[in-house]
Scaffold this motif. Sequence first.
Motif, PDB file in Angstrom:
ATOM      1  N   LYS A   1       1.827  20.517  -2.979  1.00  0.00           N
ATOM      2  CA  LYS A   1       2.622  19.731  -2.027  1.00  0.00           C
ATOM      3  C   LYS A   1       1.707  19.037  -1.015  1.00  0.00           C
ATOM      4  O   LYS A   1       1.878  17.847  -0.721  1.00  0.00           O
ATOM      5  CB  LYS A   1       3.620  20.654  -1.315  1.00  0.00           C
ATOM      6  N   LEU A   2       0.734  19.768  -0.495  1.00  0.00           N
ATOM      7  CA  LEU A   2      -0.215  19.205   0.455  1.00  0.00           C
ATOM      8  C   LEU A   2      -1.028  18.087  -0.195  1.00  0.00           C
ATOM      9  O   LEU A   2      -1.252  17.031   0.420  1.00  0.00           O
ATOM     10  CB  LEU A   2      -1.137  20.301   0.982  1.00  0.00           C
ATOM     11  N   ALA A   3      -1.442  18.290  -1.439  1.00  0.00           N
ATOM     12  CA  ALA A   3      -2.210  17.263  -2.145  1.00  0.00           C
ATOM     13  C   ALA A   3      -1.380  15.997  -2.337  1.00  0.00           C
ATOM     14  O   ALA A   3      -1.886  14.870  -2.197  1.00  0.00           O
ATOM     15  CB  ALA A   3      -2.686  17.795  -3.492  1.00  0.00           C
ATOM     16  N   ALA A   4      -0.088  16.158  -2.644  1.00  0.00           N
ATOM     17  CA  ALA A   4       0.788  14.993  -2.789  1.00  0.00           C
ATOM     18  C   ALA A   4       0.932  14.265  -1.467  1.00  0.00           C
ATOM     19  O   ALA A   4       0.910  13.020  -1.413  1.00  0.00           O
ATOM     20  CB  ALA A   4       2.149  15.435  -3.317  1.00  0.00           C
ATOM     21  N   LEU A   5       1.063  15.008  -0.384  1.00  0.00           N
ATOM     22  CA  LEU A   5       1.183  14.394   0.932  1.00  0.00           C
ATOM     23  C   LEU A   5      -0.081  13.627   1.297  1.00  0.00           C
ATOM     24  O   LEU A   5      -0.026  12.526   1.879  1.00  0.00           O
ATOM     25  CB  LEU A   5       1.487  15.464   1.981  1.00  0.00           C
TER      26      LEU A   5
ATOM     27  N   ARG B   1       9.021  10.227 -12.506  1.00  0.00           N
ATOM     28  CA  ARG B   1       8.619   9.000 -13.191  1.00  0.00           C
ATOM     29  C   ARG B   1       9.238   7.740 -12.600  1.00  0.00           C
ATOM     30  O   ARG B   1       8.722   6.646 -12.804  1.00  0.00           O
ATOM     31  CB  ARG B   1       8.981   9.096 -14.679  1.00  0.00           C
ATOM     32  N   GLU B   2      10.344   7.865 -11.890  1.00  0.00           N
ATOM     33  CA  GLU B   2      11.037   6.676 -11.396  1.00  0.00           C
ATOM     34  C   GLU B   2      11.109   6.681  -9.877  1.00  0.00           C
ATOM     35  O   GLU B   2      11.621   7.628  -9.270  1.00  0.00           O
ATOM     36  CB  GLU B   2      12.450   6.586 -11.968  1.00  0.00           C
ATOM     37  N   VAL B   3      10.610   5.614  -9.273  1.00  0.00           N
ATOM     38  CA  VAL B   3      10.681   5.422  -7.823  1.00  0.00           C
ATOM     39  C   VAL B   3      11.271   4.040  -7.567  1.00  0.00           C
ATOM     40  O   VAL B   3      10.784   3.043  -8.101  1.00  0.00           O
ATOM     41  CB  VAL B   3       9.301   5.524  -7.152  1.00  0.00           C
ATOM     42  N   ARG B   4      12.312   3.997  -6.767  1.00  0.00           N
ATOM     43  CA  ARG B   4      12.950   2.732  -6.419  1.00  0.00           C
ATOM     44  C   ARG B   4      12.764   2.463  -4.931  1.00  0.00           C
ATOM     45  O   ARG B   4      12.770   3.394  -4.126  1.00  0.00           O
ATOM     46  CB  ARG B   4      14.441   2.767  -6.764  1.00  0.00           C
ATOM     47  N   PHE B   5      12.633   1.196  -4.598  1.00  0.00           N
ATOM     48  CA  PHE B   5      12.452   0.783  -3.205  1.00  0.00           C
ATOM     49  C   PHE B   5      13.512  -0.264  -2.877  1.00  0.00           C
ATOM     50  O   PHE B   5      13.614  -1.285  -3.561  1.00  0.00           O
ATOM     51  CB  PHE B   5      11.060   0.194  -2.988  1.00  0.00           C
ATOM     52  N   LEU B   6      14.285  -0.023  -1.822  1.00  0.00           N
ATOM     53  CA  LEU B   6      15.312  -0.987  -1.433  1.00  0.00           C
ATOM     54  C   LEU B   6      14.785  -2.054  -0.477  1.00  0.00           C
ATOM     55  O   LEU B   6      15.410  -3.104  -0.334  1.00  0.00           O
ATOM     56  CB  LEU B   6      16.513  -0.268  -0.820  1.00  0.00           C
ATOM     57  N   GLY B   7      13.667  -1.799   0.197  1.00  0.00           N
ATOM     58  CA  GLY B   7      12.986  -2.844   0.943  1.00  0.00           C
ATOM     59  C   GLY B   7      13.593  -3.249   2.264  1.00  0.00           C
ATOM     60  O   GLY B   7      13.303  -4.334   2.784  1.00  0.00           O
TER      61      GLY B   7
ATOM     62  N   LEU C   1       0.829  -1.201   0.000  1.00  0.00           N
ATOM     63  CA  LEU C   1       0.000   0.000   0.000  1.00  0.00           C
ATOM     64  C   LEU C   1       0.862   1.248   0.000  1.00  0.00           C
ATOM     65  O   LEU C   1       0.630   2.191  -0.771  1.00  0.00           O
ATOM     66  CB  LEU C   1      -0.925  -0.018   1.221  1.00  0.00           C
ATOM     67  N   ARG C   2       1.893   1.273   0.849  1.00  0.00           N
ATOM     68  CA  ARG C   2       2.738   2.465   0.949  1.00  0.00           C
ATOM     69  C   ARG C   2       3.557   2.667  -0.327  1.00  0.00           C
ATOM     70  O   ARG C   2       3.833   3.806  -0.718  1.00  0.00           O
ATOM     71  CB  ARG C   2       3.621   2.379   2.179  1.00  0.00           C
ATOM     72  N   ARG C   3       3.949   1.593  -0.979  1.00  0.00           N
ATOM     73  CA  ARG C   3       4.647   1.729  -2.253  1.00  0.00           C
ATOM     74  C   ARG C   3       3.728   2.369  -3.292  1.00  0.00           C
ATOM     75  O   ARG C   3       4.153   3.250  -4.043  1.00  0.00           O
ATOM     76  CB  ARG C   3       5.130   0.367  -2.741  1.00  0.00           C
ATOM     77  N   ALA C   4       2.487   1.916  -3.325  1.00  0.00           N
ATOM     78  CA  ALA C   4       1.533   2.488  -4.276  1.00  0.00           C
ATOM     79  C   ALA C   4       1.286   3.962  -3.990  1.00  0.00           C
ATOM     80  O   ALA C   4       1.206   4.786  -4.922  1.00  0.00           O
ATOM     81  CB  ALA C   4       0.216   1.702  -4.227  1.00  0.00           C
ATOM     82  N   GLU C   5       1.170   4.319  -2.718  1.00  0.00           N
ATOM     83  CA  GLU C   5       0.975   5.714  -2.348  1.00  0.00           C
ATOM     84  C   GLU C   5       2.175   6.557  -2.777  1.00  0.00           C
ATOM     85  O   GLU C   5       2.015   7.669  -3.286  1.00  0.00           O
ATOM     86  CB  GLU C   5       0.756   5.825  -0.842  1.00  0.00           C
ATOM     87  N   GLN C   6       3.393   6.021  -2.565  1.00  0.00           N
ATOM     88  CA  GLN C   6       4.582   6.784  -2.939  1.00  0.00           C
ATOM     89  C   GLN C   6       4.679   6.970  -4.450  1.00  0.00           C
ATOM     90  O   GLN C   6       5.057   8.036  -4.928  1.00  0.00           O
ATOM     91  CB  GLN C   6       5.834   6.093  -2.412  1.00  0.00           C
ATOM     92  N   ARG C   7       4.332   5.947  -5.208  1.00  0.00           N
ATOM     93  CA  ARG C   7       4.350   6.082  -6.668  1.00  0.00           C
ATOM     94  C   ARG C   7       3.341   7.130  -7.122  1.00  0.00           C
ATOM     95  O   ARG C   7       3.625   7.930  -8.023  1.00  0.00           O
ATOM     96  CB  ARG C   7       4.056   4.740  -7.327  1.00  0.00           C
ATOM     97  N   ALA C   8       2.166   7.135  -6.505  1.00  0.00           N
ATOM     98  CA  ALA C   8       1.147   8.116  -6.879  1.00  0.00           C
ATOM     99  C   ALA C   8       1.613   9.525  -6.552  1.00  0.00           C
ATOM    100  O   ALA C   8       1.461  10.452  -7.361  1.00  0.00           O
ATOM    101  CB  ALA C   8      -0.172   7.802  -6.173  1.00  0.00           C
ATOM    102  N   ALA C   9       2.183   9.725  -5.372  1.00  0.00           N
ATOM    103  CA  ALA C   9       2.659  11.049  -4.971  1.00  0.00           C
ATOM    104  C   ALA C   9       3.814  11.503  -5.850  1.00  0.00           C
ATOM    105  O   ALA C   9       3.921  12.672  -6.210  1.00  0.00           O
ATOM    106  CB  ALA C   9       3.081  11.032  -3.502  1.00  0.00           C
TER     107      ALA C   9
END
Length: 239
Positions: free
Chosen positions: A191-195, A80-86, A65-73
């Motif tokens: 910025k607030l909308a992204a948050l 365009r690019e978001v990486r997650f080290l996990g 869920l948090r990965r999806a939220e971060q990609r959307a924000a």
Amino acid sequence: MSESQEAPPDRVLVLTAHPDDTEFCVAGTVMQWTALGTEVTYCVLTDGDSGGYDDGLPRQSISPLRRAEQRAAAGYAGVREVRFLGYPDGRLEPSIELRRDIARVIRQVRPQVVLMPSPEINWARIADTHPDHRAAGEAALRAVYPDARNPYAHPELRAQGLEAWEVPEIWLIMGPSPNHFVDVTDLFERKLAALRLHTSQTAHVADLEALLRRWQTEHAVSGGLPAGRLAEAFQVIRL
């Protein structure tokens, strides 16, 4: 854009401990850069699984869920690019493995500017002292200098075809000694909308706008901006 730069950087890497750190701290600055054509990459070090406030959500659903939220924000900010080290949320340490993984991303992205948490404690704001933030900052600083720029550090990276890369400039966030303030007043609503896209973290915060506006006002005052302005704060260091 720092005073030492005449034009926006071509490539920027934003390293944070958790999903939503970027939106709290640097999204307004990122939006300015992406509007000017800068290619920005987000790299989130932990899986975010210790976050959230809804006991009804299974713990195993939090990280996706948090990965999806971060990609959307990120997409909302033009990234365009978001990486997650996990790495495990709440248990981050500046290990040699984390340093290597960050150095790998730096050599792949080859940024002119890296944004990262400060490894120092900011006693003026307790939320910034989260141990994951400081561990992320310490590991990222070691990855920038000396790991990413040393061709003999982490030889497995060179074996993967990743040549050394020297980062010219770092921007520290959440630290006690900011020296550069970016006016984000005109981008505050975005910025607030992204948050707010980080629903799992912010939906329960009734005064989110007031909280964010207070923090950004404090930065603007510290930076000597005119009354009524809002700012993001950084410690800019030329390497």
